[in-house]
Design a protein around this motif. Sequence first.
Motif, PDB file in Angstrom:
ATOM      1  N   UNK A 108       1.220  -1.237   0.040  1.00  0.00           N
ATOM      2  CA  UNK A 108      -0.060  -0.223  -0.184  1.00  0.00           C
ATOM      3  C   UNK A 108       0.445   1.703  -0.320  1.00  0.00           C
ATOM      4  N   UNK A 109       0.740   1.865  -0.684  1.00  0.00           N
ATOM      5  CA  UNK A 109       1.053   3.530  -1.386  1.00  0.00           C
ATOM      6  C   UNK A 109       0.352   4.560  -1.083  1.00  0.00           C
ATOM      7  N   UNK A 110       1.030   6.102  -0.145  1.00  0.00           N
ATOM      8  CA  UNK A 110      -0.314   6.639   0.021  1.00  0.00           C
ATOM      9  C   UNK A 110       0.246   8.318  -1.248  1.00  0.00           C
ATOM     10  N   UNK A 111      -0.659   8.411  -1.267  1.00  0.00           N
ATOM     11  CA  UNK A 111      -0.459   9.605  -2.675  1.00  0.00           C
ATOM     12  C   UNK A 111      -1.970  10.356  -2.734  1.00  0.00           C
ATOM     13  N   UNK A 112      -1.324  12.332  -1.801  1.00  0.00           N
ATOM     14  CA  UNK A 112      -2.665  12.900  -2.084  1.00  0.00           C
ATOM     15  C   UNK A 112      -3.435  13.102  -1.308  1.00  0.00           C
ATOM     16  N   UNK A 113      -3.251  12.094  -0.707  1.00  0.00           N
ATOM     17  CA  UNK A 113      -4.992  11.799   0.563  1.00  0.00           C
ATOM     18  C   UNK A 113      -5.370  10.680   0.528  1.00  0.00           C
ATOM     19  N   UNK A 114      -4.896   9.930  -0.822  1.00  0.00           N
ATOM     20  CA  UNK A 114      -5.321   8.647  -1.774  1.00  0.00           C
ATOM     21  C   UNK A 114      -4.470   7.661  -0.804  1.00  0.00           C
ATOM     22  N   UNK A 165      -5.271  -2.917  -8.457  1.00  0.00           N
ATOM     23  CA  UNK A 165      -4.674  -1.619  -7.718  1.00  0.00           C
ATOM     24  C   UNK A 165      -6.144  -1.069  -7.078  1.00  0.00           C
ATOM     25  N   UNK A 166      -6.175  -0.632  -6.171  1.00  0.00           N
ATOM     26  CA  UNK A 166      -7.766  -0.569  -5.263  1.00  0.00           C
ATOM     27  C   UNK A 166      -7.483   1.095  -4.686  1.00  0.00           C
ATOM     28  N   UNK A 167      -8.213   1.731  -5.076  1.00  0.00           N
ATOM     29  CA  UNK A 167      -7.965   3.160  -4.390  1.00  0.00           C
ATOM     30  C   UNK A 167      -8.851   2.964  -3.719  1.00  0.00           C
ATOM     31  N   UNK A 168      -8.534   3.988  -1.904  1.00  0.00           N
ATOM     32  CA  UNK A 168      -9.598   4.286  -1.448  1.00  0.00           C
ATOM     33  C   UNK A 168      -8.893   5.699  -0.668  1.00  0.00           C
ATOM     34  N   UNK A 169      -9.956   6.413   0.123  1.00  0.00           N
ATOM     35  CA  UNK A 169      -9.750   7.285   1.109  1.00  0.00           C
ATOM     36  C   UNK A 169     -10.348   8.119   2.250  1.00  0.00           C
ATOM     37  N   UNK A 203     -18.060   3.091 -19.487  1.00  0.00           N
ATOM     38  CA  UNK A 203     -18.921   2.535 -20.912  1.00  0.00           C
ATOM     39  C   UNK A 203     -19.151   1.586 -21.329  1.00  0.00           C
ATOM     40  N   UNK A 204     -17.757   0.054 -21.046  1.00  0.00           N
ATOM     41  CA  UNK A 204     -18.455  -0.514 -21.873  1.00  0.00           C
ATOM     42  C   UNK A 204     -19.677  -1.918 -21.015  1.00  0.00           C
ATOM     43  N   UNK A 205     -20.013  -1.307 -19.867  1.00  0.00           N
ATOM     44  CA  UNK A 205     -21.391  -2.235 -19.703  1.00  0.00           C
ATOM     45  C   UNK A 205     -20.649  -2.731 -18.006  1.00  0.00           C
ATOM     46  N   UNK A 206     -19.488  -2.938 -17.797  1.00  0.00           N
ATOM     47  CA  UNK A 206     -19.362  -4.215 -16.514  1.00  0.00           C
ATOM     48  C   UNK A 206     -18.358  -4.054 -16.373  1.00  0.00           C
ATOM     49  N   UNK A 207     -17.153  -2.675 -16.895  1.00  0.00           N
ATOM     50  CA  UNK A 207     -16.002  -1.878 -15.685  1.00  0.00           C
ATOM     51  C   UNK A 207     -16.550  -1.370 -14.722  1.00  0.00           C
ATOM     52  N   UNK A 208     -16.540  -1.417 -13.888  1.00  0.00           N
ATOM     53  CA  UNK A 208     -16.920  -0.157 -12.214  1.00  0.00           C
ATOM     54  C   UNK A 208     -16.194   1.078 -12.564  1.00  0.00           C
ATOM     55  N   UNK A 209     -16.439   2.002 -12.186  1.00  0.00           N
ATOM     56  CA  UNK A 209     -15.639   2.832 -11.689  1.00  0.00           C
ATOM     57  C   UNK A 209     -15.065   3.052 -10.086  1.00  0.00           C
ATOM     58  N   UNK A 210     -14.346   1.987 -10.193  1.00  0.00           N
ATOM     59  CA  UNK A 210     -12.959   1.654  -8.631  1.00  0.00           C
ATOM     60  C   UNK A 210     -14.669   0.494  -7.731  1.00  0.00           C
ATOM     61  N   UNK A 211     -13.582   0.462  -6.819  1.00  0.00           N
ATOM     62  CA  UNK A 211     -12.622   1.132  -6.343  1.00  0.00           C
ATOM     63  C   UNK A 211     -11.002  -0.205  -6.569  1.00  0.00           C
ATOM     64  N   UNK A 212     -11.303  -0.936  -7.411  1.00  0.00           N
ATOM     65  CA  UNK A 212     -10.808  -1.631  -8.224  1.00  0.00           C
ATOM     66  C   UNK A 212     -10.055  -1.126  -9.555  1.00  0.00           C
TER      67      UNK A 212
END
Length: 335
Positions: A202-208, A226-230, A268-277
């Motif tokens: 895990x790494x930190x960047x700009x509060x993420x 790669x999973x993004x959280x804030x 927009x491909x109907x299957x890819x979620x905009x995060x967190x992974x």
Amino acid sequence: MNTPTKLAGFALGLAVALGGAAGIGHAVGPIGGPAPAPMHHTAASGAEQPGSAAGHGNHDMGEAGSSAATGTATEETPGGLMVSQHGYTLEPAARSLTAGTSQTLSFVVRGPDGKPVTGYTPTHEMDLHLIVVRRDLTDFQHLHPTRDAAGTWSIPLTLPTAGEYRMFTDFAPAGGQGLTLGADLSAAGNFTPQPLPAPAATVQTDGYSVTLDGTLEAGKTSKLTLTVSRDGKPVTDLQPYLAAYGHLVALRSGDLAYLHVHPDGSPGDGRTAPGPGITFYATVPSAGDYRLFLDFKHGDTVHTAAFTAHAEAGSGQAEAGGDGDGHGDHGGHRH
């Protein structure tokens, strides 16, 4: 573009290879091995092709390839190690800049006819992607210069500290194959090269917080997520950036062999979620240390997370113990 915490020498084994909207990345050739075979691309335009058994397309933005049938890397010329390849040559107007000062970086790409190239096939919404990194992998910039009618590319560039840098131009000439050419830049002054950061999940960047899940094994396709959280909460509203929810550049420690990886799926491909992974499929042919740089967009700002990763030797693979100049174990930074 901001250059926060640098994430990793091909992070965790190097999220290594590229693909757009669904891609296995390009493989980096082994260090210190026999002369590489000529580069082979599956499409002249650099577009993605049907991929490996995993069902992911092979994105021809770089120079090395992978075997779609077996998922193993082919021994081809790594991207970014040469200033001239397949008749195309990168020519910076100047190679010496002043540290800490914004200056205009200008360059041309000359084609086989010796003239500046003026026709390009856009790759992820851009005719050319410019990467500038300090050679010790402590500074990373992903930029998009503008081109005039005569074929000269220009962009304001600040090299934050003194040191030796490498610029990479990632592009596909119109009607031609995807290429990555590289050239050295320098910023005069006193500087001390920094050791490669130790691998971290895990790494930190700009509060993420960005967490890397997956390991790399040389010669095999590896799944890296790669999973993004804030603020302790998963980020589920990543914004498209250059037609993807994330872009991954991997650089091999020592010689800076270059790989640009795009994630599985697209907005927009109907299957890819905009995060967190954000999931990538990476293929690295040589064991060794890598630095991975993930670009993602959230809150209308592009953020960069950097990882260091070590790729273990696969079956029949030797440890890549050189730095490209025969000096051994990357300065002792084995992980």
